[in-house]
Write a protein that holds these residues in place. Structure first.
Motif, short mmCIF file in Angstrom:
data_model
loop_
_atom_site.label_atom_id
_atom_site.label_comp_id
_atom_site.label_asym_id
_atom_site.label_seq_id
_atom_site.Cartn_x
_atom_site.Cartn_y
_atom_site.Cartn_z
N VAL A 72 9.92 -7.26 0.14
CA VAL A 72 9.35 -5.75 0.51
C VAL A 72 10.25 -5.04 1.69
O VAL A 72 9.69 -6.08 2.31
CB VAL A 72 7.80 -5.81 0.59
CG1 VAL A 72 7.14 -4.35 0.63
CG2 VAL A 72 7.04 -6.38 -1.24
N ARG A 73 10.46 -4.22 1.17
CA ARG A 73 10.92 -3.46 2.13
C ARG A 73 10.75 -2.03 2.54
O ARG A 73 10.18 -1.57 1.74
CB ARG A 73 12.70 -3.43 2.50
CG ARG A 73 13.66 -4.52 1.69
CD ARG A 73 13.73 -5.30 3.64
NE ARG A 73 14.05 -6.77 3.42
CZ ARG A 73 15.60 -7.38 3.78
NH1 ARG A 73 15.46 -6.51 5.48
NH2 ARG A 73 15.76 -8.31 3.91
N ILE A 74 10.72 -1.22 3.52
CA ILE A 74 10.10 0.27 4.03
C ILE A 74 11.12 1.00 4.56
O ILE A 74 12.63 0.13 4.81
CB ILE A 74 9.15 -0.02 5.46
CG1 ILE A 74 9.32 -1.15 5.68
CG2 ILE A 74 8.79 1.45 5.85
CD1 ILE A 74 7.74 -1.43 4.25
N THR A 127 13.42 5.74 -3.95
CA THR A 127 13.00 4.16 -4.79
C THR A 127 12.61 3.83 -4.71
O THR A 127 11.96 3.18 -3.72
CB THR A 127 14.69 4.23 -4.90
OG1 THR A 127 15.37 5.21 -4.92
CG2 THR A 127 14.71 2.64 -5.14
N ASN A 128 11.51 3.27 -5.78
CA ASN A 128 10.44 2.30 -5.42
C ASN A 128 10.78 0.77 -5.88
O ASN A 128 9.66 -0.23 -5.73
CB ASN A 128 9.31 2.64 -6.45
CG ASN A 128 8.51 3.99 -6.95
OD1 ASN A 128 9.16 5.06 -7.38
ND2 ASN A 128 8.11 4.27 -5.63
N GLY A 152 8.30 5.80 5.31
CA GLY A 152 7.58 4.08 6.00
C GLY A 152 7.23 3.69 4.55
O GLY A 152 5.78 3.10 4.64
N ASP A 153 7.50 4.05 3.27
CA ASP A 153 6.99 3.34 2.03
C ASP A 153 7.78 1.73 1.91
O ASP A 153 8.96 2.05 2.26
CB ASP A 153 6.99 4.46 0.66
CG ASP A 153 5.93 5.52 1.35
OD1 ASP A 153 5.17 5.39 2.18
OD2 ASP A 153 6.41 6.16 0.70
N ILE A 192 0.86 -1.70 -0.07
CA ILE A 192 -0.17 0.40 -0.24
C ILE A 192 0.41 1.01 0.30
O ILE A 192 0.32 2.14 -0.59
CB ILE A 192 -1.14 -0.31 1.24
CG1 ILE A 192 -2.49 -0.54 0.97
CG2 ILE A 192 -2.05 1.28 1.33
CD1 ILE A 192 -3.27 -0.75 2.13
N GLY A 193 2.25 1.23 0.56
CA GLY A 193 2.37 2.66 0.97
C GLY A 193 3.20 2.66 -0.55
O GLY A 193 3.93 3.92 -0.94
N LEU A 194 3.62 2.02 -1.43
CA LEU A 194 3.56 2.08 -3.21
C LEU A 194 3.10 3.66 -3.34
O LEU A 194 2.43 4.01 -4.70
CB LEU A 194 3.71 1.17 -4.20
CG LEU A 194 4.80 0.18 -4.33
CD1 LEU A 194 4.23 -0.93 -5.07
CD2 LEU A 194 6.75 1.28 -3.91
#
Length: 303
Positions: A260-262, A243-244, A266-267, A17-19
């Motif tokens: 998936v890393r944060i 960076t995405n 927090g994204d 969701i943070g994307l």
């Protein structure tokens, strides 16, 4: 063709969701944009498929098969980019005989958009790498290798921006420390700069100055290490702000699905690597709604 779907359970969906504040596959409206990113790493001059008698990778890989897969995906979605995360050279007699020319020519035939530089891409020295540059119809990206005072000066860019269907995509390259992996006489005056510091500078420029909607790092640092002092993709993801996606190489890591890393904001940041030798093709699909909020999905394709 074998596809391994990933990010299908509820927990993984929530992690993304943070994307951009959206769940997976939620961008189905009229104004949505769809960008596909394909990637390879550590192909190591493997042009042909592995023989059927191979103990680990029987009848897998091959540039011709990869080309067919890439063409099919581009027909499905013309908004597709193709990248490589380094170590293009060294591993079969094709490199020993042609010095990298065949690898670059074939990647150009596949219409790769960009590649970063791995440690084995220095195996014929900076002079040997330069000799193959005319055969590369794609960008060589490396932000933390300073080629000043070498023959490669001016032939490598720190980043490249692609505008596809009104989506601005910034891509930068990061390489591993050469000392201890490559002899000095091969990389000569090439300077290795701190990858985390350079990555922060690159993503800030791409986000704040260039207003990119999606930022991708092509990394040859390696996925993860037991020794925290060794820079890795997982550390890089957690150290960045904008960076995405980190497309990795070097450690030949076969990830069943992107990690998936944060990040510092927090994204979520996707970290992916598809093993080695061209036996897998990574695919990440990004979806943008009318406000350019982002969600992601993907598959790993066995070639």
């Amino acid at each position: 063709m074998k596809r391994r779907d990933f990010l299908t359970n509820t927990a993984a969906t929530s992690a993304l969701i943070g994307l951009g504040g959206l769940g997976l596959n939620s961008c189905s409206g009229f104004n949505s944009r769809h960008i596909t990113i394909l990637h390879t790493n550590d192909v190591h001059s493997h042009i042909d498929p592995f023989p059927s008698s191979h103990s680990a990778y029987a009848n897998l890989g091959g540039v011709a098969r990869r080309a067919t897969l890439v063409d099919n995906i581009r027909n499905e979605n013309p908004n597709t980019l193709l990248f490589d995360a380094g170590d293009i050279f060294q591993g079969t007699p094709y490199f020993n005989f042609y010095g990298g020319e065949l690898e670059f020519r074939l990647m150009s035939k596949l219409n790769y958009d960009a590649a970063t530089i791995g440690n084995h891409d220095f195996d014929n020295g900076v002079d040997g790498l330069l000799a193959q540059v005319p055969h590369a119809k794609f960008e060589l990206l490396s932000a933390n290798y300073d080629f000043t005072n070498t023959v490669m000066e001016g032939f490598v860019k720190p980043y490249k921006i692609y505008m596809i269907d009104e989506i601005k995509i910034g891509v930068y390259g990061i390489g591993i420390a050469l000392d201890g992996l490559v002899t000095k006489r091969l990389y000569k005056e090439t300077k290795y700069l701190n990858p985390f510091e350079i990555a922060l500078d690159m993503e800030r420029k791409l986000k704040e100055e260039e207003s990119c909607d999606l930022i991708v790092c092509l990394s040859h640092l390696g996925y993860d290490y037991d020794r925290p002092e060794r820079p890795s993709d997982t550390q890089l993801a957690q150290s960045t702000y904008y960076t995405n996606l980190i497309i990795g190489g070097h450690t030949h890591t076969f990830l069943d699905k992107p990690d998936v890393r944060i990040n510092k904001n927090g994204d979520s940041v996707l970290v992916n690597q598809v093993g080695a030798f061209g036996i897998n093709l990574g695919r990440i699909d990004f979806y943008f709604d009318g406000q350019k909020n982002t969600s992601a999905n993907g598959v790993s394709i066995s070639v």
